[in-house]
Design an enzyme around this catalytic site. Structure first.
Site, PDB file in Angstrom:
ATOM      1  N   CYS B  79       0.920  -1.182   0.084  1.00 33.45           N
ATOM      2  CA  CYS B  79       0.176   0.171  -0.146  1.00 33.45           C
ATOM      3  C   CYS B  79       1.164   1.148   0.299  1.00 33.45           C
ATOM      4  O   CYS B  79       1.366   1.166  -1.052  1.00 33.45           O
ATOM      5  CB  CYS B  79      -0.750   0.097   1.007  1.00 33.45           C
ATOM      6  SG  CYS B  79      -1.857   1.053   0.730  1.00 33.45           S
ATOM      7  N   HIS B 189      -3.818  -4.709  -0.274  1.00 33.04           N
ATOM      8  CA  HIS B 189      -3.123  -5.362   1.139  1.00 33.04           C
ATOM      9  C   HIS B 189      -3.150  -7.026   1.262  1.00 33.04           C
ATOM     10  O   HIS B 189      -4.610  -6.982   1.623  1.00 33.04           O
ATOM     11  CB  HIS B 189      -4.455  -4.778   3.048  1.00 33.04           C
ATOM     12  CG  HIS B 189      -4.340  -3.605   2.395  1.00 33.04           C
ATOM     13  ND1 HIS B 189      -3.283  -2.537   3.495  1.00 33.04           N
ATOM     14  CD2 HIS B 189      -4.976  -2.188   1.861  1.00 33.04           C
ATOM     15  CE1 HIS B 189      -3.401  -1.538   3.832  1.00 33.04           C
ATOM     16  NE2 HIS B 189      -3.942  -1.212   2.529  1.00 33.04           N
ATOM     17  N   GLU B 191      -2.217  -9.085   4.025  1.00 31.59           N
ATOM     18  CA  GLU B 191      -2.512  -9.232   5.811  1.00 31.59           C
ATOM     19  C   GLU B 191      -3.897  -8.782   4.920  1.00 31.59           C
ATOM     20  O   GLU B 191      -4.466  -9.059   6.396  1.00 31.59           O
ATOM     21  CB  GLU B 191      -1.723  -8.623   6.222  1.00 31.59           C
ATOM     22  CG  GLU B 191      -2.283  -7.451   6.586  1.00 31.59           C
ATOM     23  CD  GLU B 191      -1.507  -6.088   5.431  1.00 31.59           C
ATOM     24  OE1 GLU B 191      -1.563  -6.785   4.047  1.00 31.59           O
ATOM     25  OE2 GLU B 191      -2.068  -4.872   5.393  1.00 31.59           O
TER      26      GLU B 191
END
Lengths: 258, 209
Positions: B79, B189, B191
């Site tokens: 990001c 993202h 994650e």
């Protein structure tokens, strides 16, 4: 880049979990609240069903219970790898910082935004628009909608559509829009309200309050123009799974993630 | 051991947990001098470009990152950690980036929201690969999957070879991933992208550029 390169951002389906003292609770319109278990287990269940995001609202937000909430968020964030929005009792930049550090991706500000609108501006500048959600609880009053606080009991005199616009202009990346008229009725989202806010602002709109059927979800996203739909009881009580919801929405031509 | 750069912004917790879930061992790095002790480096990021660059400069991590990338270690930017690799960003004025990938970071078009494309671009969207070149090994697990994006600014590299995967919001295309040599960086993202994101993290841990 080819000119046909146009993708569809998926509409998001967000189960909302009410929590109190670090436990998931469920009840009907704040009555008969019962302990519904472990937040981590609930999060894992929704993760496996294909939820796009999770929303945790601390309905008994009190100063003493903050550490319990932070701990719960950390626990959940260790087990599911999806966006988490957390709200309830957020009053200051330090509350937001603590929740983000605990593992929240977005923090929802409700009453504090009404009393201190500048908090939203400061929060968006410091933590980024993408992390700041403003919860707007709106109720029909005459020919418009007004913001209410305290679970829909206290009027504020503030026009809800104008308020949502101001919060979006202040940098909130998302408005969690709950119709206090529709909430708990299972008669569907307030579509005119959702459409009015969605047309007025540049931030994302999450429709909330009143969903009882899958048709209601489709209405909120299509006629209401919402970017995401939030629901609590129809998921908690097992009326529909997330997967069933998405299969239905896909059939209606609404882009959802498989 | 993976060095996860901590410059005092953003939520490192999720990135650390996802890397661990993918089988990695992670340590947070705040000191520029210690970055050399790690064999893989991850630069996460949430917040504003200007603040991120200022924080990296203050700690000397800007130079350390460039030095360590020059040694050939696998590097992952996420990001904002992708955006700071570019030449410059127009977020809150014009600010210089690390200049590791030529190109700019710009806002989505002004009329995007009015056309029904809300800002930030927030939610699950695709990762599109060019049919003319092989998929990058770190990104290959994402073929046909959607991933979680949340951003108002986006990157477009000058050199098409640096564009590893693309996405579009409305009719506006932007880079989903950029990279060269031992650098791979993603706008979304991983994650927060459930199993698809974890699969990408695993691929990063196995990547030997």
């Amino acid at each position: 880049m080819p000119s046909w390169f146009i993708l569809m951002l998926s509409k998001r389906i967000i189960p909302c979990l009410d929590v109190a003292h670090g436990r998931v609770v469920k009840g009907v319109q704040f009555v008969d609240i019962i302990d519904a278990g472990d937040p981590v287990e609930a999060a894992i269940k929704y993760d496996q069903q294909g939820a796009d995001e999770l929303c945790f609202l601390d309905i008994r937000a009190s100063h003493e219970s903050r550490d319990t909430l932070y701990h719960m968020v950390t626990e959940v964030a260790e087990h599911v790898f999806m966006p988490l929005t957390v709200g309830g009792g957020v009053k200051a930049l330090s509350d937001i910082e603590n929740l983000l550090h605990a593992g929240a991706d977005k923090v929802s500000i409700n009453t504090a935004a009404i009393f201190t609108p500048e908090l939203v501006k400061e929060a968006a500048e410091r933590f980024g628009s993408s992390t700041i959600v403003v919860a707007v609880d709106a109720k029909s009053v005459g020919d418009h909608w007004e913001c209410f606080t305290h679970g829909g009991r206290k009027p504020t005199g503030i026009n809800a559509v104008e308020w949502a616009k101001r919060m979006s202009d202040y940098g909130a990346g998302e408005i969690l829009l709950t119709s206090m008229d529709a909430d708990g009725t299972k008669n569907g989202y307030d579509i005119p309200l959702t459409r009015a806010v969605s047309d007025a602002i540049s931030a994302n709109v999450v429709a909330s309050g009143g969903v009882g059927t899958l048709e209601h979800m489709a209405e909120g996203l299509k006629a209401g123009g919402a970017d995401a739909v939030l629901a609590a009881s129809i998921f908690h009580f097992g009326t529909f799974t997330i997967a069933e919801t998405k299969a239905y929405l896909a059939k209606q031509g609404i882009p959802v993630r498989n | 051991m993976i060095g996860l750069i901590n410059y005092g912004m953003g939520n490192l917790h999720s990135v650390a947990k996802a890397l661990e879930k993918a089988g990695g061992e992670v340590e947070l790095v705040t000191e520029a001098e210690s970055l050399k002790n790690y064999d893989r480096i991850v630069l996460p990021g949430v917040g504003a470009f200007r603040d991120c660059i200022a924080a990296l400069k203050e700690s000397g991590l800007d130079v350390a990152i460039k030095d360590e990338i020059a040694t050939g270690k696998p590097f992952l930017g996420i990001c904002l950690g992708m955006q700071v690799l570019m030449d410059y960003s127009l977020e809150f004025g014009r600010h210089k980036g690390l200049g590791l990938i030529p190109g700019a970071v710009t806002h989505f078009p002004e009329d995007h929201a009015a056309r029904g494309y809300k800002i930030p671009h927030m939610g699950w969207n695709d990762v599109i690969f060019s049919s003319e070149k092989p998929q990058h090994p770190v990104l290959a697990p994402l073929a046909g999957q959607q991933v979680y994006y949340v951003h108002s600014y986006c990157c477009m590299p000058e050199n098409p070879d640096h564009l590893l995967a693309a996405c579009s919001y409305g009719d506006y295309p932007f880079a989903a991933a950029v990279g060269r040599d031992n650098i791979v960086a993603v706008q979304f993202h991983p994650e927060k992208s459930q199993s698809a994101g974890l699969a990408m993290m695993e691929a990063f841990l196995q990547w030997n550029p």
